[in-house]
Design an enzyme around this catalytic site. Structure first.
Site, mmCIF file in Angstrom:
data_model
loop_
_atom_site.group_PDB
_atom_site.id
_atom_site.type_symbol
_atom_site.label_atom_id
_atom_site.label_comp_id
_atom_site.label_asym_id
_atom_site.label_seq_id
_atom_site.Cartn_x
_atom_site.Cartn_y
_atom_site.Cartn_z
ATOM 1 N N SER A 291 -35.523 33.176 26.145
ATOM 2 C CA SER A 291 -34.154 33.554 26.468
ATOM 3 C C SER A 291 -34.067 35.065 26.659
ATOM 4 N N LYS B 209 -29.432 26.078 19.362
ATOM 5 C CA LYS B 209 -29.174 27.256 20.217
ATOM 6 C C LYS B 209 -27.842 27.950 19.971
ATOM 7 N N TYR C 188 -34.637 32.953 30.215
ATOM 8 C CA TYR C 188 -33.496 32.672 31.084
ATOM 9 C C TYR C 188 -32.356 33.609 30.761
ATOM 10 N N PHE C 189 -31.622 33.931 31.804
ATOM 11 C CA PHE C 189 -30.396 34.689 31.606
ATOM 12 C C PHE C 189 -29.266 33.668 31.373
ATOM 13 N N ASN C 190 -28.144 33.691 32.036
ATOM 14 C CA ASN C 190 -27.051 32.784 31.636
ATOM 15 C C ASN C 190 -26.968 31.555 32.554
ATOM 16 N N ASN D 281 -28.020 17.030 20.292
ATOM 17 C CA ASN D 281 -26.986 17.691 21.103
ATOM 18 C C ASN D 281 -26.965 17.120 22.522
ATOM 19 N N LYS E 242 -36.640 32.637 18.901
ATOM 20 C CA LYS E 242 -37.237 32.571 20.254
ATOM 21 C C LYS E 242 -38.399 33.557 20.381
ATOM 22 N N GLY F 222 -21.955 41.143 18.092
ATOM 23 C CA GLY F 222 -23.295 40.887 18.629
ATOM 24 C C GLY F 222 -23.362 40.938 20.146
ATOM 25 N N TYR G 213 -29.064 19.981 28.419
ATOM 26 C CA TYR G 213 -28.521 20.538 29.673
ATOM 27 C C TYR G 213 -29.640 20.962 30.638
ATOM 28 N N ILE G 214 -30.420 21.955 30.256
ATOM 29 C CA ILE G 214 -31.421 22.479 31.198
ATOM 30 C C ILE G 214 -32.584 21.495 31.327
ATOM 31 N N TYR H 128 -31.060 33.325 16.014
ATOM 32 C CA TYR H 128 -31.496 32.475 17.120
ATOM 33 C C TYR H 128 -32.511 33.220 18.001
HETATM 34 P P1 NAD Z 1 -29.236 21.660 24.821
HETATM 35 O O1 NAD Z 1 -28.720 21.696 23.421
HETATM 36 O O2 NAD Z 1 -28.387 21.022 25.854
HETATM 37 O O3 NAD Z 1 -30.683 21.001 24.858
HETATM 38 C C1 NAD Z 1 -31.572 21.044 23.768
HETATM 39 C C2 NAD Z 1 -32.025 19.624 23.509
HETATM 40 O O4 NAD Z 1 -32.917 19.637 22.402
HETATM 41 C C3 NAD Z 1 -30.867 18.695 23.141
HETATM 42 O O5 NAD Z 1 -30.928 17.537 23.949
HETATM 43 C C4 NAD Z 1 -31.117 18.357 21.668
HETATM 44 O O6 NAD Z 1 -30.675 17.060 21.327
HETATM 45 C C5 NAD Z 1 -32.614 18.521 21.563
HETATM 46 N N1 NAD Z 1 -33.092 18.812 20.227
HETATM 47 C C6 NAD Z 1 -32.590 19.701 19.326
HETATM 48 N N2 NAD Z 1 -33.314 19.665 18.202
HETATM 49 C C7 NAD Z 1 -34.298 18.739 18.365
HETATM 50 C C8 NAD Z 1 -35.346 18.246 17.561
HETATM 51 N N3 NAD Z 1 -35.532 18.687 16.319
HETATM 52 N N4 NAD Z 1 -36.154 17.290 18.059
HETATM 53 C C9 NAD Z 1 -35.979 16.813 19.320
HETATM 54 N N5 NAD Z 1 -34.988 17.239 20.129
HETATM 55 C C10 NAD Z 1 -34.155 18.194 19.654
HETATM 56 O O7 NAD Z 1 -29.563 23.176 25.222
HETATM 57 P P2 NAD Z 1 -29.918 23.794 26.623
HETATM 58 O O8 NAD Z 1 -28.817 24.717 26.998
HETATM 59 O O9 NAD Z 1 -30.358 22.756 27.575
HETATM 60 O O10 NAD Z 1 -31.140 24.696 26.196
HETATM 61 C C11 NAD Z 1 -32.472 24.264 26.346
HETATM 62 C C12 NAD Z 1 -33.409 25.340 25.860
HETATM 63 O O11 NAD Z 1 -33.158 26.539 26.570
HETATM 64 C C13 NAD Z 1 -33.263 25.688 24.385
HETATM 65 O O12 NAD Z 1 -34.528 25.956 23.861
HETATM 66 C C14 NAD Z 1 -32.403 26.941 24.418
HETATM 67 O O13 NAD Z 1 -32.641 27.720 23.280
HETATM 68 C C15 NAD Z 1 -32.913 27.614 25.666
HETATM 69 N N6 NAD Z 1 -31.960 28.512 26.310
HETATM 70 C C16 NAD Z 1 -30.701 28.095 26.602
HETATM 71 C C17 NAD Z 1 -29.799 28.964 27.222
HETATM 72 C C18 NAD Z 1 -28.383 28.541 27.507
HETATM 73 O O14 NAD Z 1 -27.520 29.404 27.648
HETATM 74 N N7 NAD Z 1 -28.087 27.244 27.649
HETATM 75 C C19 NAD Z 1 -30.213 30.243 27.557
HETATM 76 C C20 NAD Z 1 -31.517 30.637 27.275
HETATM 77 C C21 NAD Z 1 -32.388 29.751 26.633
HETATM 78 C C1 WQD Z 2 -20.857 35.495 28.424
HETATM 79 C C2 WQD Z 2 -19.825 36.603 28.454
HETATM 80 C C3 WQD Z 2 -18.868 37.092 26.316
HETATM 81 C C4 WQD Z 2 -16.836 33.323 25.704
HETATM 82 C C5 WQD Z 2 -25.376 33.342 25.128
HETATM 83 C C6 WQD Z 2 -26.438 33.527 24.094
HETATM 84 C C7 WQD Z 2 -27.765 33.724 24.760
HETATM 85 C C8 WQD Z 2 -28.051 32.613 25.773
HETATM 86 C C9 WQD Z 2 -26.906 32.398 26.706
HETATM 87 C C10 WQD Z 2 -29.386 30.930 24.735
HETATM 88 C C11 WQD Z 2 -19.960 37.558 27.266
HETATM 89 C C12 WQD Z 2 -17.821 36.555 27.264
HETATM 90 C C13 WQD Z 2 -17.594 34.334 26.261
HETATM 91 C C14 WQD Z 2 -15.429 33.508 25.584
HETATM 92 C C15 WQD Z 2 -15.645 35.675 26.586
HETATM 93 N N1 WQD Z 2 -28.271 31.372 25.130
HETATM 94 N N2 WQD Z 2 -17.000 35.490 26.680
HETATM 95 N N3 WQD Z 2 -14.900 34.672 26.033
HETATM 96 O O1 WQD Z 2 -23.299 35.639 25.005
HETATM 97 O O2 WQD Z 2 -24.227 36.221 27.282
HETATM 98 O O3 WQD Z 2 -25.311 34.514 25.923
HETATM 99 O O4 WQD Z 2 -25.697 32.232 25.958
HETATM 100 O O5 WQD Z 2 -30.432 31.486 24.742
HETATM 101 O O6 WQD Z 2 -28.693 33.733 23.747
HETATM 102 O O7 WQD Z 2 -26.116 34.659 23.313
HETATM 103 O O8 WQD Z 2 -23.154 34.002 26.941
HETATM 104 O O9 WQD Z 2 -21.427 32.524 27.834
HETATM 105 O O10 WQD Z 2 -21.316 33.163 25.402
HETATM 106 O O11 WQD Z 2 -20.824 34.888 27.121
HETATM 107 O O12 WQD Z 2 -15.091 36.718 26.951
HETATM 108 O O13 WQD Z 2 -14.695 32.648 25.074
HETATM 109 O O14 WQD Z 2 -18.532 36.011 28.337
HETATM 110 O O15 WQD Z 2 -18.341 38.112 25.540
HETATM 111 O O16 WQD Z 2 -19.657 38.830 27.754
HETATM 112 P P1 WQD Z 2 -23.963 35.214 26.239
HETATM 113 P P2 WQD Z 2 -21.660 33.549 26.787
#
Ligand code: NAD
Ligand code: WQD
Length: 366
Positions: A128, A88, A195-197, A38, A160, A313, A14-15, A156
């Site tokens: 994160s 993740k 990153y936040f959300n 993924n 990080k 959590g 995604y990101i 998780y």
């Molecule tokens: P995502 O799952 O869409 O992207 C992660 C990518 O990594 C995927 O394409 C997956 O196939 C690949 N991957 C996983 N394991 C692998 C491996 N062993 N070798 C090679 N590729 C591998 O997730 P995202 O939401 O795009 O997140 C990207 C990064 O940002 C992650 O590190 C995640 O922890 C971090 N992050 C995400 C969020 C969020 O809410 N989406 C928030 C904060 C931090």
């Molecule tokens: C947002 C709000 C839920 C689903 C997570 C990871 C964090 C980061 C981002 C990677 C919360 C509420 C959610 C639902 C709900 N990822 N909610 N009903 O929990 O802030 O963060 O993703 O690093 O590590 O923990 O994001 O989108 O799951 O939830 O009420 O079905 O929505 O309780 O308040 P979160 P989220």
């Protein structure tokens, strides 16, 4: 003109996909490595459809150091890495912690080892806001600044924060080694981006989040309710100390987030700061009810929900203080929550099966 070359791990995710796009649009050469655990390779086509440039793609695992070595050997021009690849899912991380440490921590060690062998010395890492854990335990730490003590509350999050330490220790060791050898020691640099959300999709409707399996996050779940794949949204708790009782998060448009990576990388290349952490968030908190309202508005009807108990959590408030990134990186969010909702809805309507379908016809014919 190519301004630099970047290996993007997890670049079909995604990101990562939005960052690959932003890099290509800024004239970087992009090489993606992803094991497609993924994500879908279709994203490479979508990136090319949007910007007319195609990233190079390797299907490989980041824990496979030899595979990384081969990529660096084949692309000696790569001088930077943006490292997204990781597992993740917060809940799953508590069930299979060794797998999370193997991929997230072990994969990062392999990557740093391979970078070191090939003299690639700039790394931007996907950290994160989850590393802060429950920041409300400290008075005056909401919105959360980078100096808030970290204290992740799940596996998780601990992977990080561990990788943040691994990168910091390695870079400091490399810089010390260079200094001892009479060099400036400025070569290795790292950005820890908390990153936040992340939310939203590309305004074209061509790129978005494509969670395989059951989504975990609020907005993808709301999108599934809107498209009819899910009956209603379960709201996890309305007894928090917020204005409407639901929990507060800082939602950031994925296009703004992608730009944050670009500016952080440019900062490393120009300023050589060593290792630094930056929050990437808007500084604006929104409750779950506000999110339901905002998304319902773009969909044009009220989306059904039911309030249930709190999710284990979860914390009351995760809102960023993004001042450091605003000042040092000259970066701030430009897009709104409404933009994120509108773009997510366009992506969902255009691609109900995500990347498991051809691009919408108008783009192919264009
Ligand atoms: P995502 O799952 O869409 O992207 C992660 C990518 O990594 C995927 O394409 C997956 O196939 C690949 N991957 C996983 N394991 C692998 C491996 N062993 N070798 C090679 N590729 C591998 O997730 P995202 O939401 O795009 O997140 C990207 C990064 O940002 C992650 O590190 C995640 O922890 C971090 N992050 C995400 C969020 C969020 O809410 N989406 C928030 C904060 C931090
Ligand atoms: C947002 C709000 C839920 C689903 C997570 C990871 C964090 C980061 C981002 C990677 C919360 C509420 C959610 C639902 C709900 N990822 N909610 N009903 O929990 O802030 O963060 O993703 O690093 O590590 O923990 O994001 O989108 O799951 O939830 O009420 O079905 O929505 O309780 O308040 P979160 P989220």
């Amino acid at each position: 003109m190519v301004v630099g070359s970047v290996l993007v791990t997890g670049g079909t995710g995604y990101i990562g996909s939005f960052t690959a796009l932003a890099l290509l649009e800024a004239d970087y050469k992009v090489v993606i490595v992803d094991n497609l655990y993924n994500s879908s390779k279709e994203v490479v086509n979508r990136i090319e459809l949007i910007c007319g440039k195609r990233p190079e793609f390797y299907e490989a695992d980041i824990t496979d150091e030899a595979a990384l070595d081969k990529i660096f050997q084949e692309h000696p021009d790569i001088d930077n890495v943006i490292h997204f690849a990781a597992l993740k899912a917060v809940g799953e991380s508590g069930e299979i912690p060794l797998e999370y440490y193997r991929v997230n921590v072990g994969g990062s060690v392999s990557l740093l080892r391979s970078m070191t062998k090939h003299n690639v010395t700039n790394i931007v890492f996907s950290s994160s806001a989850t590393v802060y854990g429950d920041a409300t335990r400290f008075p005056n730490m909401i919105p959360i600044p980078e100096h808030c003590p970290i204290g992740p509350t799940n596996t998780y999050g601990r992977t990080k924060s561990t990788v943040e330490s691994v990168i910091t220790d390695h870079i400091e060791a490399q810089r010390n080694k260079a200094r001892k050898a009479g060099k400036s020691g400025e070569q290795w640099n790292g950005a820890l981006l908390r990153y936040f959300n992340p939310a939203g999709a590309h305004p074209s409707g061509l790129m978005g989040e494509n969670p395989l399996g059951v989504p975990y996050n609020l907005l993808p779940l709301l999108a599934q309710v809107a498209i009819g794949k899910r009956e209603k949204l379960l709201v996890f708790g309305d007894d928090y100390k917020s204005k409407d009782g639901t929990a507060i998060r800082d939602y950031i448009h994925v296009l703004d987030l992608a730009k944050g990576h670009l500016v952080a990388l440019n900062y490393l290349r120009e300023q050589h700061p060593g290792v630094k952490a930056w929050n990437l968030g808007s500084g604006r908190g929104s409750t779950v009810f506000e999110m339901i309202k905002a998304f319902s508005k773009v969909v044009g009807r009220d989306l059904p929900y039911e309030v249930v108990g709190r999710r284990q959590g979860d914390v009351l408030d995760l809102t960023a203080n993004p001042s450091l990134a605003n000042e040092e990186l000259k970066w701030k969010t430009e897009l709104t929550l409404e933009d994120a909702c509108a773009d997510l809805w366009k992506w969902t309507e255009n691609n109900p099966e995500g990347y498991n379908q051809d691009p919408p016809k108008e783009f192919v014919d264009a």
